[in-house]
Design an enzyme around this catalytic site. Structure first.
Site, short mmCIF file in Angstrom:
data_model
loop_
_atom_site.label_atom_id
_atom_site.label_comp_id
_atom_site.label_asym_id
_atom_site.label_seq_id
_atom_site.Cartn_x
_atom_site.Cartn_y
_atom_site.Cartn_z
N ARG A 1 -0.22 7.50 0.48
CA ARG A 1 -0.87 6.17 0.53
C ARG A 1 -1.76 6.06 1.77
O ARG A 1 -2.83 5.46 1.73
CB ARG A 1 0.21 5.07 0.52
CG ARG A 1 -0.37 3.68 0.45
CD ARG A 1 0.70 2.62 0.27
NE ARG A 1 1.58 2.53 1.42
CZ ARG A 1 2.68 1.77 1.47
NH1 ARG A 1 3.04 1.05 0.41
NH2 ARG A 1 3.42 1.72 2.55
N LYS B 1 -3.75 -0.19 3.23
CA LYS B 1 -2.94 -0.68 4.34
C LYS B 1 -3.78 -0.62 5.61
O LYS B 1 -3.59 0.24 6.47
CB LYS B 1 -1.66 0.17 4.44
CG LYS B 1 -0.45 -0.65 4.87
CD LYS B 1 0.83 0.10 4.56
CE LYS B 1 1.97 -0.33 5.43
NZ LYS B 1 2.39 -1.69 5.36
N GLU C 1 2.44 -10.72 -4.04
CA GLU C 1 3.36 -10.01 -3.13
C GLU C 1 3.64 -10.91 -1.94
O GLU C 1 3.08 -12.00 -1.80
CB GLU C 1 2.73 -8.70 -2.65
CG GLU C 1 1.46 -8.89 -1.85
CD GLU C 1 0.78 -7.61 -1.38
OE1 GLU C 1 1.45 -6.58 -1.28
OE2 GLU C 1 -0.43 -7.67 -1.11
C1 LIG Z 1 1.44 -6.36 2.13
C2 LIG Z 1 2.60 -5.45 1.86
N1 LIG Z 1 3.10 -5.38 0.60
C3 LIG Z 1 4.14 -4.58 0.30
C4 LIG Z 1 4.76 -3.82 1.28
C5 LIG Z 1 5.92 -2.94 0.91
O1 LIG Z 1 5.54 -1.59 0.98
P1 LIG Z 1 6.59 -0.42 1.26
O2 LIG Z 1 7.67 -0.54 0.25
O3 LIG Z 1 5.80 0.82 1.10
O4 LIG Z 1 7.12 -0.62 2.64
C6 LIG Z 1 4.26 -3.85 2.58
C7 LIG Z 1 4.90 -3.03 3.61
O5 LIG Z 1 4.62 -3.09 4.77
C8 LIG Z 1 3.17 -4.69 2.89
O6 LIG Z 1 2.67 -4.75 4.12
#
Ligand SMILES: Cc1ncc(COP(=O)(O)O)c(C=O)c1O
Length: 332
Positions: free
Chosen positions: A85, A183, A216
């Site tokens: 990612r 991200k 989310e």
């Molecule tokens: C905006 C956002 N959504 C979802 C997630 C969850 O992602 P992960 O399961 O890879 O930690 C994160 C994690 O930091 C995030 O910043």
């Protein structure tokens, strides 16, 4: 006319590095066990030296991307999915990595080993690099890679959640899908959404998109168990594709086999449908599963921590403790 300034108003001028170092030593409260900086070209163990250049394009223009991974009982969990990612984010942000993927991976493992940290997480950043404070990165000397280890309590203290948390619907505008899907370090909407939740006595907020579908949380994905026993995760087309959420999608069919769930899917779910669900949970690397028992002041299901949320927690914890995607850290 300027007011005469007293001696105490004068801003100190530190001409020598040793004076600045002394100040940094006095002020650095956070004791991170290790950092890597490609600008320095190595791993740093002295917390007050864990700095990045102020003219880095990430600092003054937000031109940087990041990712994380959990350290659990001396193993890095799902580092490769997070690195995949990370490189997708880098390409969307038009930042070339200064190193090939294998080198990034090796640096992160070596940094974790040097930190001695057995439980915690790593965070790593790819930036357009130090430059000249301009908007264009043309003047940057080249991309930079930074990483840091943060320690947490031992894994034995990460017990099954006994209590659930409260959620609210965020009023902070949601990121455009192009930006939500990478991200990047531009987390201002996420920070404001988190602050809004805290101000309203909730653990976190949830974004609903402009078509009325659940999106989310500011640092987590959301999942629902419908009254008929379906596990539904909002589709990833407008949000970050969470590594934890994707792992849950891969593992949860075991709960279907066990007769606890009817089906598992990633699909659009409207806020109206979501509010009728029997269970709701937050999913993220650091959590990894947190049941939500109240949303906008209304109980979720019967307002108690649900059995399926706990079963999902158990599945993930088992995967973190003894699953196939763990890299043992070569501590010396
Ligand atoms: C905006 C956002 N959504 C979802 C997630 C969850 O992602 P992960 O399961 O890879 O930690 C994160 C994690 O930091 C995030 O910043």
């Amino acid at each position: 006319m300027d007011k005469m300034r007293g001696e105490d108003d004068r801003v100190p001028v530190y001409a020598s590095g040793s004076q600045v170092l002394q100040k940094l030593q006095e002020k650095s409260k956070q004791r991170y066990p290790a950092m890597y900086s490609s600008v320095i070209g190595g791993i740093i163990l002295d917390p007050c030296m864990m700095v990045i250049p102020m003219d880095d394009h990430m600092v003054h223009r937000g031109h940087g991307i990041f990712d994380t991974a959990t350290i659990s009982d001396g193993c890095l969990y799902e580092l490769d999915s997070h690195l995949d990612r990370f490189l997708v984010s880098a390409s969307k942000a038009k930042i070339d990595s200064p190193f090939p993927r294998e080198t990034l991976r090796s640096i992160l493992i070596q940094m974790t080993a040097a930190s001695g940290c057995k439980n915690g997480s790593i965070k790593y950043f790819l930036t357009a690099g130090p430059g000249d404070f301009m908007l264009s990165p043309k003047g940057c000397t080249g991309p930079a890679f930074y990483a840091v280890v943060t320690a947490t309590a031992s894994s034995s203290s990460r017990l099954r959640p006994k209590e659930g948390v409260k959620a609210i619907t965020s009023t902070v505008p949601m990121k455009h899908p192009f930006f939500a899907g990478m991200k990047s370090v531009d987390y201002l909407p996420n920070v404001l959404a988190m602050m809004e939740a805290e101000e309203r006595g909730a653990y976190a907020s949830v974004w609903i998109d402009d078509e009325g579908y659940v999106a989310e949380g500011p640092m987590m994905n959301v999942a629902f168990i419908t009254k008929s026993g379906e596990l539904v995760l909002p589709a990833f087309d407008k949000i970050l594709s969470g590594c934890t959420a994707k792992r849950v999608l891969a593992l949860a069919p075991k709960l279907v086999e066990a007769g606890l769930l009817k089906s598992v899917k990633a699909a659009r779910i409207s806020a109206g449908e979501a509010r009728q669900c029997a269970e709701m949970m937050f999913l993220a690397s650091g959590l990894p599963v947190l049941p939500v028992v109240e949303w906008d002041g209304q109980p979720v299901g019967d307002g108690q921590v649900g059995q399926i949320s706990l079963a999902v927690y158990d599945l993930l914890r088992h995967d973190i403790n003894s699953g196939p995607d763990r890299i043992p850290v070569p501590y010396t």
